[in-house]
Design an enzyme around this catalytic site. Structure first.
Site, PDB file in Angstrom:
ATOM      1  N   GLY A  41      58.139  21.205  93.145  1.00 35.24           N
ATOM      2  CA  GLY A  41      56.834  20.912  92.565  1.00 35.24           C
ATOM      3  C   GLY A  41      55.995  22.147  92.287  1.00 35.24           C
ATOM      4  O   GLY A  41      56.485  23.264  92.322  1.00 35.24           O
ATOM      5  N   LEU A  89      54.677  22.716  89.333  1.00 32.19           N
ATOM      6  CA  LEU A  89      55.560  23.058  88.223  1.00 32.19           C
ATOM      7  C   LEU A  89      54.962  24.058  87.245  1.00 32.19           C
ATOM      8  O   LEU A  89      53.757  24.081  87.022  1.00 32.19           O
ATOM      9  CB  LEU A  89      55.950  21.773  87.479  1.00 32.19           C
ATOM     10  N   HIS A  90      55.837  24.883  86.685  1.00 28.27           N
ATOM     11  CA  HIS A  90      55.442  25.861  85.673  1.00 28.27           C
ATOM     12  C   HIS A  90      56.483  25.835  84.550  1.00 28.27           C
ATOM     13  O   HIS A  90      57.443  25.049  84.598  1.00 28.27           O
ATOM     14  CB  HIS A  90      55.298  27.252  86.296  1.00 28.27           C
ATOM     15  N   GLU A  91      56.298  26.716  83.583  1.00 28.69           N
ATOM     16  CA  GLU A  91      57.198  26.748  82.421  1.00 28.69           C
ATOM     17  C   GLU A  91      58.665  26.966  82.804  1.00 28.69           C
ATOM     18  O   GLU A  91      59.563  26.525  82.091  1.00 28.69           O
ATOM     19  CB  GLU A  91      56.762  27.857  81.452  1.00 28.69           C
ATOM     20  N   HIS A 122      60.240  25.675  85.383  1.00 27.64           N
ATOM     21  CA  HIS A 122      60.772  24.338  85.671  1.00 27.64           C
ATOM     22  C   HIS A 122      60.942  23.534  84.371  1.00 27.64           C
ATOM     23  O   HIS A 122      61.957  22.860  84.173  1.00 27.64           O
ATOM     24  CB  HIS A 122      59.818  23.563  86.581  1.00 27.64           C
ATOM     25  N   SER A 175      56.167  29.299  91.734  1.00 28.40           N
ATOM     26  CA  SER A 175      55.032  28.559  92.303  1.00 28.40           C
ATOM     27  C   SER A 175      54.274  29.451  93.264  1.00 28.40           C
ATOM     28  O   SER A 175      53.061  29.332  93.425  1.00 28.40           O
ATOM     29  CB  SER A 175      55.543  27.318  93.038  1.00 28.40           C
TER      30      SER A 175
END
Ligand code: AMP
Length: 281
Positions: free
Chosen positions: A31, A33-35, A37, A186
């Site tokens: 979790g 989340l960013h680009e 992921h 993250s």
């Protein structure tokens, strides 16, 4: 997007998807989340028509004194991002759902889990392989996508899938970076503005190593030294390791005469960051 919190519900859905002839792709995450992921989600979509993302901050892959308790969480934000990518299901179980009272089984990949991060996080990969094996049995995917950001993890999972005959294709996703080159993570959220700037030295140093390699330096020790010295030029950065390994087996090598990975881990203001670069691919 349907949000699933129970193991048996997820299994029922996956069984149904398989009966309907769907090709299930899973992206396991913790979790926040960013680009990086989301790039894995897009990768899964290239070959699958039912996408499941899992979010579970897995307590057993954190050692004592690591950041399990303060790992960043943002379920609402994560949901919106995944809806934006047309993800079909989000599996987000509670801890007790994954490890009910009496839980006592673990999966361990021995050799590939040793060295690099394995030396600094002794329980980490055993926790990862255990939870990923469980997620595979819950989600029943055809394809699972893992990022090259966690390069050792990717090889550990590949080994587990091969050794335990999981009928799942492991697909790698390229490492996604911020504009200044820092690997998306993250954990970057914890960096103070000054340390955020310092952290970019990892990428810059890996690039110096790559440039030297491309201009003819093939000795692993010399390449390590270049990367290490560049990192050391920035204050408040404590190196855990800089190593050049065979990109397929992670075995130590003396010369880069086949694809290799330069892997680094460093602590910046109490935050542990990892990064890597592939040479000769
Ligand atoms: P995490 O949420 O950190 O456990 O990561 C979940 C998955 O996303 C893993 O397969 C990671 O390797 C992958 N991932 C994390 N950061 C990146 C990144 N910057 N680029 C590509 N993949 C990433």
């Amino acid at each position: 997007m349907e949000v699933i919190r129970k193991v048996n519900k997820m299994q029922e859905i996956s069984d149904r998807l398989r009966r309907e002839g769907k090709r299930i792709g899973v992206v396991p995450t913790m979790g926040y989340l960013h680009e990086g992921h989301l790039s894995l989600v897009r990768k899964a979509k290239e070959s699958c028509n039912s996408i499941i993302v899992t979010i579970f901050v897995n307590p057993i892959q954190f050692g004592p004194g690591e950041d399990f308790e303060r790992y960043p969480r943002d379920e609402e934000g994560d949901r919106k991002k995944l809806e934006g990518e047309d993800v079909d299901f989000l599996f987000i179980p509670e801890r007790e759902e994954m490890y009910p009272l009496g839980y006592q089984t673990h999966v361990e990949v021995t050799e590939v889990s040793r060295g690099l991060c394995g030396d600094f996080r002794p329980v980490h990969f055993k926790g990862v392989t255990t939870v990923v094996a469980k997620l595979f049995n819950i989600v029943k995917p055809h394809v699972a996508v893992f990022g090259e950001k966690d390069y050792q993890q990717l090889l550990v999972i590949r080994r587990m899938v091969q050794d335990l005959n999981f009928d799942i294709e492991i697909m790698p996703g390229v490492l996604i970076r911020e504009e200044d080159g820092i690997a998306m993570s993250s954990r970057n959220a914890y960096l103070s503005p000054e340390n955020r700037k310092r952290a970019a030295v990892l990428y810059r140093s890996l690039m110096k190593g790559k440039e030297s390699f491309e201009s003819g330096e093939k000795r692993a020790s010399a390449l390590c030294k270049i990367v290490e010295e560049n990192i050391k030029s920035v204050s408040e950065v404590t190196i855990q390791y800089v190593e050049v390994r065979d990109a397929q087996t992670l075995k130590s090598i003396e010369r880069v005469d086949r694809p290799a990975v330069v892997a680094v881990a460093a602590i910046i203001g109490s935050i542990r960051l990892i990064d890597n670069m592939i040479l000769g691919r």
